[in-house]
Enzyme design. Structure first.
Site, PDB file in Angstrom:
ATOM      1  N   ASP A  18      -1.232  -3.050   8.474  1.00  0.00           N
ATOM      2  CA  ASP A  18      -0.360  -1.886   8.329  1.00  0.00           C
ATOM      3  C   ASP A  18      -0.821  -0.733   9.222  1.00  0.00           C
ATOM      4  O   ASP A  18      -1.217   0.334   8.757  1.00  0.00           O
ATOM      5  CB  ASP A  18      -0.277  -1.442   6.860  1.00  0.00           C
ATOM      6  CG  ASP A  18       0.723  -2.277   6.076  1.00  0.00           C
ATOM      7  OD1 ASP A  18       1.143  -3.334   6.583  1.00  0.00           O
ATOM      8  OD2 ASP A  18       1.075  -1.871   4.953  1.00  0.00           O
ATOM      9  N   ASP A  24      -4.793   0.396   4.877  1.00  0.00           N
ATOM     10  CA  ASP A  24      -3.605   0.842   5.612  1.00  0.00           C
ATOM     11  C   ASP A  24      -3.861   2.181   6.318  1.00  0.00           C
ATOM     12  O   ASP A  24      -4.339   3.123   5.693  1.00  0.00           O
ATOM     13  CB  ASP A  24      -2.422   1.033   4.659  1.00  0.00           C
ATOM     14  CG  ASP A  24      -2.133  -0.207   3.836  1.00  0.00           C
ATOM     15  OD1 ASP A  24      -2.999  -1.099   3.764  1.00  0.00           O
ATOM     16  OD2 ASP A  24      -1.040  -0.280   3.257  1.00  0.00           O
ATOM     17  N   HIS A  50      -4.675  -8.387   3.636  1.00  0.00           N
ATOM     18  CA  HIS A  50      -3.764  -7.306   3.278  1.00  0.00           C
ATOM     19  C   HIS A  50      -3.066  -7.589   1.954  1.00  0.00           C
ATOM     20  O   HIS A  50      -2.732  -6.675   1.210  1.00  0.00           O
ATOM     21  CB  HIS A  50      -2.723  -7.100   4.378  1.00  0.00           C
ATOM     22  CG  HIS A  50      -1.827  -5.931   4.125  1.00  0.00           C
ATOM     23  ND1 HIS A  50      -2.243  -4.631   4.278  1.00  0.00           N
ATOM     24  CD2 HIS A  50      -0.542  -5.852   3.703  1.00  0.00           C
ATOM     25  CE1 HIS A  50      -1.266  -3.809   3.972  1.00  0.00           C
ATOM     26  NE2 HIS A  50      -0.214  -4.525   3.616  1.00  0.00           N
ATOM     27  N   ASN A  71       1.968  -6.579   6.101  1.00  0.00           N
ATOM     28  CA  ASN A  71       3.407  -6.861   6.031  1.00  0.00           C
ATOM     29  C   ASN A  71       4.225  -5.970   6.968  1.00  0.00           C
ATOM     30  O   ASN A  71       5.338  -6.319   7.351  1.00  0.00           O
ATOM     31  CB  ASN A  71       3.916  -6.719   4.593  1.00  0.00           C
ATOM     32  CG  ASN A  71       3.679  -5.335   4.029  1.00  0.00           C
ATOM     33  OD1 ASN A  71       2.550  -4.857   3.989  1.00  0.00           O
ATOM     34  ND2 ASN A  71       4.728  -4.684   3.560  1.00  0.00           N
ATOM     35  N   HIS A  72       3.663  -4.828   7.377  1.00  0.00           N
ATOM     36  CA  HIS A  72       4.398  -3.954   8.293  1.00  0.00           C
ATOM     37  C   HIS A  72       4.289  -4.407   9.745  1.00  0.00           C
ATOM     38  O   HIS A  72       4.985  -3.857  10.600  1.00  0.00           O
ATOM     39  CB  HIS A  72       3.926  -2.508   8.154  1.00  0.00           C
ATOM     40  CG  HIS A  72       4.552  -1.806   6.992  1.00  0.00           C
ATOM     41  ND1 HIS A  72       5.642  -0.975   7.122  1.00  0.00           N
ATOM     42  CD2 HIS A  72       4.262  -1.854   5.663  1.00  0.00           C
ATOM     43  CE1 HIS A  72       5.986  -0.515   5.924  1.00  0.00           C
ATOM     44  NE2 HIS A  72       5.162  -1.041   5.026  1.00  0.00           N
ATOM     45  N   HIS A 118      -1.217   3.264   8.690  1.00  0.00           N
ATOM     46  CA  HIS A 118       0.170   3.715   8.813  1.00  0.00           C
ATOM     47  C   HIS A 118       0.368   4.891   9.765  1.00  0.00           C
ATOM     48  O   HIS A 118       0.758   5.986   9.359  1.00  0.00           O
ATOM     49  CB  HIS A 118       0.727   4.069   7.437  1.00  0.00           C
ATOM     50  CG  HIS A 118       1.228   2.881   6.670  1.00  0.00           C
ATOM     51  ND1 HIS A 118       2.135   1.984   7.188  1.00  0.00           N
ATOM     52  CD2 HIS A 118       0.935   2.452   5.421  1.00  0.00           C
ATOM     53  CE1 HIS A 118       2.391   1.050   6.281  1.00  0.00           C
ATOM     54  NE2 HIS A 118       1.667   1.291   5.209  1.00  0.00           N
TER      55      HIS A 118
END
Length: 215
Positions: free
Chosen positions: A88, A59, A178, A120-121, A61
């Site tokens: 992500d 991730d 992920h 999932n993001h 982010h």
């Protein structure tokens, strides 16, 4: 990349269209989407030579500066250096759009050396809850204060998310994704090949809080 680095330090978010006009954004996302939508759910990275390096990244982010440092420190993608980003890319930070667009640009430039998986993001629900939608609407706000252009950019990002592969197998031995594997659902090779890749992720609001961070 240096332009995004400079703009993130010296310009306000509303000035971002001066750095990346909408027409340039549209062109990049269109080129990247054409590549991504042709890739299977599970990409196989088998053409690595003995002296190749495969870098798997978790991730990020929205951490633009960390991604820039990583690429410089590990070495930029090349024929002998493959990057697998595990999803992500957005949310929980101020530079999700820049981060995602830089990785898309690398994907267009070197499609066999950069693989972008879906987290999932990369979904409408998570980007609404955790900030990416708001980030895009602020950066591409219309001159009259409306969100027409911003909503266009956001929809294009969501469409691009839907084309991202879900997993990779490196040299037939290393599986990356992920998320984890199902504990109780048997998935045969025949069933695996019939799944639809270009789908939207829809979460039940009552259960989504338990699912939004399953990485």
């Amino acid at each position: 990349m240096s332009v995004f680095d400079w703009s993130s330090r010296n310009l306000t978010p509303t000035q971002f269209p001066k750095v990346l006009p909408v027409r340039v954004f549209d062109s990049l996302v269109l080129c990247a989407s054409k590549i991504l939508h042709k890739e299977p759910n599970c990409v196989k990275i088998d053409d690595c030579s003995p002296d190749s390096t495969v870098v798997v990244v978790g991730d990020v982010h929205s951490q633009l500066h960390d991604v820039l440092f990583l690429l410089k420190d590990a070495g930029y993608p090349s024929e002998n250096r493959v990057f697998v980003f595990n999803g992500d890319y957005v949310d929980r930070g101020a530079w999700g759009l820049e981060t995602f667009l830089i990785l898309l640009a690398w994907k267009v430039l070197m499609p066999k050396s950069v693989y972008l998986l879906r987290g999932n993001h990369e979904s409408k629900y998570c980007t609404f809850v955790y900030g990416f939608e708001k980030e895009v609407l602020v950066k591409y706000r219309d001159d009259d204060g409306r969100d027409k252009v911003g909503k266009h950019v956001y929809r294009k990002c969501l469409g691009c998310f839907e084309g991202l592969p879900l997993a990779s197998i490196i040299n037939g031995h290393v599986y990356t994704a992920h998320v984890g594997l199902f504990r109780s659902i048997a998935v045969t090779p025949a069933k695996r090949g019939k799944g639809k890749k270009n789908r939207k992720i829809v979460l039940n609001l009552e259960t989504s809080l338990d699912l939004c961070d399953f990485a």
